[in-house]
Design a protein around this motif. Structure first.
Motif, PDB file in Angstrom:
ATOM      1  N   ALA A 137       0.823  -1.210   0.000  1.00 32.15           N
ATOM      2  CA  ALA A 137       0.000   0.000   0.000  1.00 32.15           C
ATOM      3  C   ALA A 137       0.859   1.262   0.000  1.00 32.15           C
ATOM      4  CB  ALA A 137      -0.943  -0.002   1.200  1.00 32.15           C
ATOM      5  N   ILE A 138       1.883   1.283   0.840  1.00 32.77           N
ATOM      6  CA  ILE A 138       2.760   2.451   0.936  1.00 32.77           C
ATOM      7  C   ILE A 138       3.570   2.633  -0.343  1.00 32.77           C
ATOM      8  CG2 ILE A 138       4.755   3.384   2.169  1.00 32.77           C
ATOM      9  CD1 ILE A 138       2.107   3.663   3.698  1.00 32.77           C
ATOM     10  N   LYS A 139       3.932   1.538  -1.007  1.00 30.42           N
ATOM     11  CA  LYS A 139       4.616   1.635  -2.295  1.00 30.42           C
ATOM     12  C   LYS A 139       3.796   2.483  -3.264  1.00 30.42           C
ATOM     13  CE  LYS A 139       7.612   0.495  -5.583  1.00 30.42           C
ATOM     14  NZ  LYS A 139       9.054   0.836  -5.557  1.00 30.42           N
ATOM     15  N   GLY A 140       2.484   2.370  -3.182  1.00 27.59           N
ATOM     16  CA  GLY A 140       1.600   3.149  -4.045  1.00 27.59           C
ATOM     17  C   GLY A 140       1.236   4.509  -3.484  1.00 27.59           C
ATOM     18  N   ARG A 141       1.872   4.909  -2.378  1.00 28.55           N
ATOM     19  CA  ARG A 141       1.644   6.212  -1.710  1.00 28.55           C
ATOM     20  C   ARG A 141       0.227   6.308  -1.143  1.00 28.55           C
ATOM     21  NH1 ARG A 141       3.179  10.300  -6.301  1.00 28.55           N
ATOM     22  NH2 ARG A 141       2.105   8.672  -7.494  1.00 28.55           N
ATOM     23  N   ASN A 142      -0.245   5.200  -0.631  1.00 28.95           N
ATOM     24  CA  ASN A 142      -1.540   5.149   0.045  1.00 28.95           C
ATOM     25  C   ASN A 142      -1.330   5.125   1.550  1.00 28.95           C
ATOM     26  OD1 ASN A 142      -3.205   4.503  -2.457  1.00 28.95           O
ATOM     27  ND2 ASN A 142      -1.772   2.785  -2.447  1.00 28.95           N
ATOM     28  N   ALA A 143      -2.399   5.320   2.294  1.00 28.93           N
ATOM     29  CA  ALA A 143      -2.438   5.012   3.724  1.00 28.93           C
ATOM     30  C   ALA A 143      -3.164   3.689   3.895  1.00 28.93           C
ATOM     31  CB  ALA A 143      -3.149   6.111   4.494  1.00 28.93           C
ATOM     32  N   ILE A 144      -3.000   3.057   5.059  1.00 27.59           N
ATOM     33  CA  ILE A 144      -3.632   1.758   5.283  1.00 27.59           C
ATOM     34  C   ILE A 144      -4.150   1.671   6.713  1.00 27.59           C
ATOM     35  CG2 ILE A 144      -1.437   0.638   5.899  1.00 27.59           C
ATOM     36  CD1 ILE A 144      -2.521  -1.904   4.485  1.00 27.59           C
ATOM     37  N   ILE A 145      -5.335   1.095   6.856  1.00 27.91           N
ATOM     38  CA  ILE A 145      -5.929   0.820   8.162  1.00 27.91           C
ATOM     39  C   ILE A 145      -6.173  -0.688   8.239  1.00 27.91           C
ATOM     40  CG2 ILE A 145      -7.848   1.247   9.732  1.00 27.91           C
ATOM     41  CD1 ILE A 145      -8.315   3.897   8.204  1.00 27.91           C
ATOM     42  N   ILE A 146      -5.690  -1.314   9.283  1.00 25.71           N
ATOM     43  CA  ILE A 146      -5.739  -2.770   9.398  1.00 25.71           C
ATOM     44  C   ILE A 146      -6.825  -3.201  10.374  1.00 25.71           C
ATOM     45  CG2 ILE A 146      -4.417  -4.808  10.108  1.00 25.71           C
ATOM     46  CD1 ILE A 146      -1.896  -3.104   9.214  1.00 25.71           C
ATOM     47  N   ALA A 147      -7.620  -4.176   9.919  1.00 25.54           N
ATOM     48  CA  ALA A 147      -8.615  -4.822  10.775  1.00 25.54           C
ATOM     49  C   ALA A 147      -8.140  -6.248  11.012  1.00 25.54           C
ATOM     50  CB  ALA A 147      -9.987  -4.810  10.113  1.00 25.54           C
ATOM     51  N   PRO A 148      -7.488  -6.504  12.138  1.00 26.45           N
ATOM     52  CA  PRO A 148      -6.898  -7.828  12.356  1.00 26.45           C
ATOM     53  C   PRO A 148      -7.898  -8.827  12.915  1.00 26.45           C
ATOM     54  CG  PRO A 148      -6.377  -6.421  14.200  1.00 26.45           C
ATOM     55  CD  PRO A 148      -7.194  -5.582  13.242  1.00 26.45           C
TER      56      PRO A 148
END
Length: 474
Positions: A137-148
């Motif tokens: 996700a960061i490679k694409g310059r996005n942010a990410i929110i994780i639902a574990p």
């Protein structure tokens, strides 16, 4: 999801998700226009958050303590190997600005961020999968929110904390990576799915189905149930070593772990002997029912035996004392389907063994196994006849056919495999997935096409319709 259900989710869960989204949007906006070098710095930072040896060890221990799944040494290897391989792949790719040019067609492609990614991650890999998805996700310059997975929450929280600390260390917003606060519920996860720009789901098929029905672009993957064929041309000792190494890795938590082996009759006894030499224990037919009743309780896999050590299984199956030394267990089967649970995925150190008269019959049996469970995922073949490998690739409804591999180490990317490193493997429309390849950074990019005029490429009617006219008339 119905509009009423969506409103219910919004009213109950909007506040925590809305706060996460606001922070993610702000962080992603600040990151969206960085150059390739800066994006790659961020990817390296996330990789180091898990690859660092003492952290890999700490998180492996925590994962086993929390989930009871797998074992610490293999989880350390998995965390470092997957992270290292994924970092290799990502650093070799362009994800900022112009990424492709085709002068002949007058096309130039530019990569753009998607925005905020919502990632649902499983209990089987509560440390490795969040980092793997975050790096892409960061490679694409996005942010990410994780639902574990709730079962692995402590591990995922810890690794998210490490990723955030590494981002801060290099001067980037920590909120590029976040986690849903505990307790994780279906409602909160659904609210996240509804709010983000892309959902990527690894784990339960219920979560996959809900992601695809969320109204948000989604990538979900299917269940595994890998069958492998050993034909009469195979190097039996090499095949046995590879199957053993793959089957026992992390106590068979991987969806790419071999669940069944189909052996042609001409080498059946020799292949079984080779598997026994590497640590396999062939359970006598009279004990098969005991294996089934212990592995499944009330129609579901027994969580107390999932991904557990071999001695525990030997005791549960009531096996003789010598079975305590085994690395994995083999059970002979003939049938496939609901009435034959051993033909499905087990997530345990149990390998189902089928005997086939010849390669054609083995191919048919593998097809039956996949039709029952795991269609689209993958299969393996141990052979020296590559024409048979091509035949399987042409005829079987799977995304991956691996030849002479330890399946777990090749299917999700390997240093001797051309597949991308990943912990998320698409199964195509065969399992109602939107991708038929390994999840990779390209799935986290929007692409702008710059189109400029080229010399006209207009064939004549005769060129296009001529064969039809000649055969059928105008």
């Amino acid at each position: 999801m119905s509009s009423a259900a969506a409103l219910s989710v919004a009213s109950d869960e909007q506040s925590p998700v809305a706060e996460l989204m606001a922070r993610a949007r702000a962080a992603q906006k600040a990151f969206a226009n960085v150059d390739q070098e800066r994006a790659d710095e961020a990817v390296r930072a996330l990789a180091w958050a898990l690859y660092k040896p003492e952290r890999a060890q700490e998180l492996a221990e925590l994962a086993v303590e929390d989930t009871g799944l797998g074992n610490v040494p293999d989880k350390v290897v998995k965390k470092q190997r997957k992270t290292f391989g994924t970092l290799r792949d990502l650093l070799r790719a362009k994800s900022v600005g112009e990424i492709e040019r085709d002068e002949k067609r007058g096309l130039v492609k530019f990569a753009k961020p998607m925005g905020v990614v919502g990632a649902v991650t499983p209990s089987t890999n509560p440390g490795a999968t969040p980092v793997n998805k975050a790096m892409m996700a960061i490679k694409g310059r996005n942010a990410i929110i994780i639902a574990p997975s709730p079962l692995g929450y402590r591990t995922t929280q810890k690794v998210v904390d490490y990723m955030r600390a590494e981002l801060k260390r290099i001067g980037l917003p920590e909120d590029l990576v976040q986690i849903i606060p505990a307790p994780v519920t279906k409602e909160t996860t659904q609210a996240l799915m509804n709010a983000v720009d892309l959902v990527v789901v690894t784990g339960s098929q219920d979560n996959v189905r809900r992601a695809y029905s969320s109204g948000t672009p989604a990538i979900g993957v299917g269940a595994g149930n890998v069958p492998v064929i050993i034909d009469e041309t195979a190097d039996l000792d090499a095949a046995a070593r590879k199957i053993c190494a793959s089957k026992i890795f992390d106590n068979a938590t991987s969806c790419s772990s071999e669940n069944a082996v189909v052996i042609v009759d001409a080498v059946y006894d020799q292949a079984i002997a080779a598997l026994e030499r590497v640590g396999g224990y062939l359970i006598e037919p009279a004990r098969k029912d005991r294996v089934i009743t212990e592995l499944w309780k009330n129609g579901k896999l027994n969580r107390h035996l999932l991904a557990r050590e071999a001695p525990l299984l030997a005791k549960a199956f009531g096996l003789p004392e010598e079975a305590q030394e085994a690395k994995f267990f083999m059970v002979e089967e003939t049938g496939v389907g609901r009435g034959y649970p051993l033909s499905g995925e087990k997530l345990a150190l149990v390998l189902t063994v089928y005997r086939a008269p010849d390669f054609a019959s083995a191919k048919t049996k593998v097809g039956e196994i996949l039709d029952f469970q795991g269609k689209g995922h993958s299969l393996g073949l141990h052979t020296t006849n590559l024409d048979r490998a091509r035949e399987l690739a042409e005829d079987m409804d799977v995304v991956r056919v691996l030849v002479n591999f330890a399946h777990t180490f090749g299917n999700g990317g390997g240093f001797d495999s051309g597949l991308e490193f990943t912990l998320t493997m698409g199964c195509g429309s065969w399992q109602k997935n939107s991708i038929s390849e390994n999840l990779n950074y390209r799935h986290f990019l929007n692409i702008t096409h710059l189109v400029t005029p080229i010399p006209e490429d207009r064939p004549s009617e005769e060129e296009l319709f001529g064969p039809h006219w000649a055969k059928y008339g105008k």
